[in-house]
Design a protein around this motif. Structure first.
Motif, short mmCIF file in Angstrom:
data_model
loop_
_atom_site.label_atom_id
_atom_site.label_comp_id
_atom_site.label_asym_id
_atom_site.label_seq_id
_atom_site.Cartn_x
_atom_site.Cartn_y
_atom_site.Cartn_z
N GLY A 158 0.71 -1.31 -0.10
CA GLY A 158 -0.08 0.00 0.06
C GLY A 158 0.71 1.37 0.10
N PHE A 159 0.64 2.07 0.72
CA PHE A 159 1.17 3.61 0.99
C PHE A 159 2.70 3.31 1.82
CE2 PHE A 159 1.27 7.58 3.73
CZ PHE A 159 2.20 8.15 3.22
N LEU A 196 0.56 -3.20 -6.00
CA LEU A 196 -0.09 -3.22 -7.24
C LEU A 196 -0.32 -2.08 -7.76
CD1 LEU A 196 -1.08 -5.46 -9.29
CD2 LEU A 196 -3.42 -5.37 -8.00
N GLN A 197 -0.74 -0.92 -7.11
CA GLN A 197 -1.07 0.38 -7.73
C GLN A 197 0.41 1.09 -7.94
OE1 GLN A 197 -4.42 2.60 -5.73
NE2 GLN A 197 -4.56 0.73 -4.41
N ALA A 198 0.51 1.56 -9.24
CA ALA A 198 1.74 2.23 -9.52
C ALA A 198 1.81 3.51 -8.91
CB ALA A 198 1.80 2.20 -11.31
N GLU A 199 0.93 4.23 -8.48
CA GLU A 199 0.80 5.53 -7.90
C GLU A 199 1.57 5.27 -6.54
OE1 GLU A 199 -1.99 9.37 -6.70
OE2 GLU A 199 -2.95 7.44 -7.44
N ILE A 249 4.86 6.89 -4.95
CA ILE A 249 4.81 7.77 -3.79
C ILE A 249 5.72 7.14 -2.81
CG2 ILE A 249 3.55 8.52 -1.95
CD1 ILE A 249 1.15 8.72 -3.90
N SER A 250 5.62 5.70 -2.33
CA SER A 250 6.65 5.29 -1.57
C SER A 250 7.98 5.25 -1.79
CB SER A 250 6.00 3.73 -1.16
OG SER A 250 6.13 2.90 -2.38
N SER A 251 8.29 5.21 -3.13
CA SER A 251 9.95 5.15 -3.41
C SER A 251 10.39 6.50 -3.02
CB SER A 251 9.61 5.06 -5.02
OG SER A 251 9.72 3.78 -5.13
N GLU A 252 9.71 7.39 -3.12
CA GLU A 252 10.24 8.87 -2.70
C GLU A 252 10.05 8.98 -1.16
OE1 GLU A 252 11.84 10.95 -4.96
OE2 GLU A 252 11.49 9.25 -6.55
N VAL A 279 8.56 -2.78 -5.37
CA VAL A 279 8.28 -3.56 -6.52
C VAL A 279 6.84 -3.37 -7.08
CG1 VAL A 279 8.10 -5.82 -7.45
CG2 VAL A 279 10.26 -5.42 -6.13
N ASN A 280 6.54 -2.79 -8.00
CA ASN A 280 4.92 -2.49 -8.77
C ASN A 280 4.60 -3.97 -9.26
OD1 ASN A 280 3.60 -0.70 -11.41
ND2 ASN A 280 2.77 -1.69 -9.43
#
Length: 425
Positions: free
Chosen positions: A94-95, A114-117, A121-124, A137-138
């Motif tokens: 998730g987030f 699963l959600q690319a958005e 967000i979490s990567s940043e 991982v998406n």
């Protein structure tokens, strides 16, 4: 998010989102929807994720993801349960709140979403939080499980809504259905942590997953409101490849941990072991219960996690308290029990519902906090009948006492000493 949008967020971060939406902006470079999402998200995070809200530049997800993500309190508790290790994998990130806190105890972590958005967000955010050991991982968590390398810990939080948006409470009704691949989970991980709805019956959850897998159940409350169940699952083999040590006294029992997370990092914790699935019995009341205040001076109300566990016999035995009635789950004692897992009160008066007794016992009381347990009226109905305002430092417990009928216990709260803090990670 471009610089114009960031500047708008910084300038209006403390303003009302609804008013900002009505006013809009004349700057065509500002992504207003994104800006409002960030302002709203930060305000929610100040209460739910205060340490993240204090970090400049954190990107907040859409409203639904903010609602569904763990609070900082429950995420820190999961990190305590998870401990330390080499590799950790979150299959439903998730987030990324749970992943972020748990990962702090591991050398490497993978957050699958699963959600690319949410992945972007979490990567940043992970970078801003200094969590460089987390790989995002998406993809589908179950698909990732099929091909992943072995891990020390796998965490999974299946979605508890169906395709129509309705809530589901059975494990088999959640997405993904963990029961379909529990064996594969344990082939890939030494330990698995499964998060479930607080509406689940923990005994049924253990039966569904399989008694041979479950090592511990954590019933987690925040401020006396039950929030989640955590089921710890382990392989029947230990790290050396041998079977569990059958000589260990608790090897074939399930550990139940009832945790109530309080303000300022404090916590109430109550732990016990249970035999392979058996219904927790009710505490035995004394059939010749005495109403004399010379006998019982203190009243105790278990916290929400303990109530969920249903371990009333054990409470009576371990703390030397007596339950007023099998269905009340209120306990009394002739001496103070400072470490009782719940709220404690000094009994000042006890009365029946007789009008004359009520008048004498409530003399001088104009407001009180009212709670009902196994009583034929709601708290609001009783408050109206007693003509009392809500609040104050008087607590009235309305209940049914075995062999004595309906009773009101008029109490004052015991000021408890500070409890241990949750270790920060």
């Amino acid at each position: 998010m471009n610089e114009a949008t960031r500047a708008f967020v910084r300038e209006h971060r403390d303003e009302d989102v609804r008013q900002l939406a009505l006013r809009g902006t004349k700057d065509p470079e500002v992504d207003l929807a994104m800006a409002l999402q960030q302002i709203d998200g930060r305000k929610r995070a100040q209460e739910k994720l205060p340490s993240w809200a204090a970090v400049e530049g954190i990107v907040w997800p859409p409203h639904l993801s903010m609602e569904q993500c763990s609070s900082e309190q429950t995420a820190r508790n999961k990190a305590e349960v998870a401990g330390n290790g080499g590799v950790f994998v979150d299959l439903t990130a998730g987030f990324g709140v749970d992943a972020a806190f748990i990962a702090q105890g591991f050398q490497k972590a993978v957050a699958v979403e699963l959600q690319a958005e949410l992945c972007a967000i979490s990567s940043e955010n992970f970078k801003l939080l200094g969590l460089h050991q987390i790989e995002v991982v998406n993809g589908n968590g179950v698909d990732y499980l099929h091909t992943m390398a072995p891990a020390d810990l796998v965490f999974i939080d299946p979605a508890r809504r169906d395709e129509h948006g309705g809530r589901t409470y059975g494990i088999a009704d959640c997405t993904p259905n963990v029961l379909d691949f529990i064996d594969e989970l344990l082939e890939k991980a030494q330990r698995v942590m499964i998060k479930l709805s607080p509406m689940h019956d923990w005994r049924k959850a253990v039966e569904d997953i399989g008694r041979q897998y479950v090592s511990a159940v954590h019933i987690v409350s925040v401020a006396n409101e039950c929030k989640e169940l955590l089921i710890e699952v382990i392989s029947s083999r230990n790290e050396e490849g041998g079977m569990r040590n059958e000589k260990c006294e608790e090897a074939e029992k399930i550990k139940i941990v009832c945790v109530n997370l309080l303000a300022d990092g404090q916590r109430e914790a109550f732990e016990f072991f249970v035999e392979p699935i058996s219904k927790a019995g009710k505490a035995t009341s004394f059939s010749t219960f005495h109403l004399s205040l010379l006998t019982f001076h203190f009243l105790y109300s278990p916290n929400a996690s303990v109530m969920k566990a249903g371990c009333f016999d054990l409470l009576a035995e371990r703390f030397g308290v007596t339950q007023l009635d099998n269905n009340s789950h209120l306990f009394v004692s002739d001496k103070e029990v400072p470490d009782f897992p719940g709220r404690g009160f000094i009994i000042e008066r006890m009365t029946s519902m007789n009008k004359r007794e009520l008048k004498e016992s409530l003399a001088g009381i104009t407001q009180a906090n009212i709670a009902v347990r196994n009583f034929p009226m709601s708290a609001d109905e009783l408050r109206r009948r007693l003509k009392l305002r809500d609040g104050g430092d008087i607590y009235i417990f309305a209940t049914t006492v075995e062999n004595a009928g309906h009773r009101l216990l008029i109490c004052k709260k015991i000021q408890r000493p500070e409890l241990p803090n949750i270790t920060e990670r």
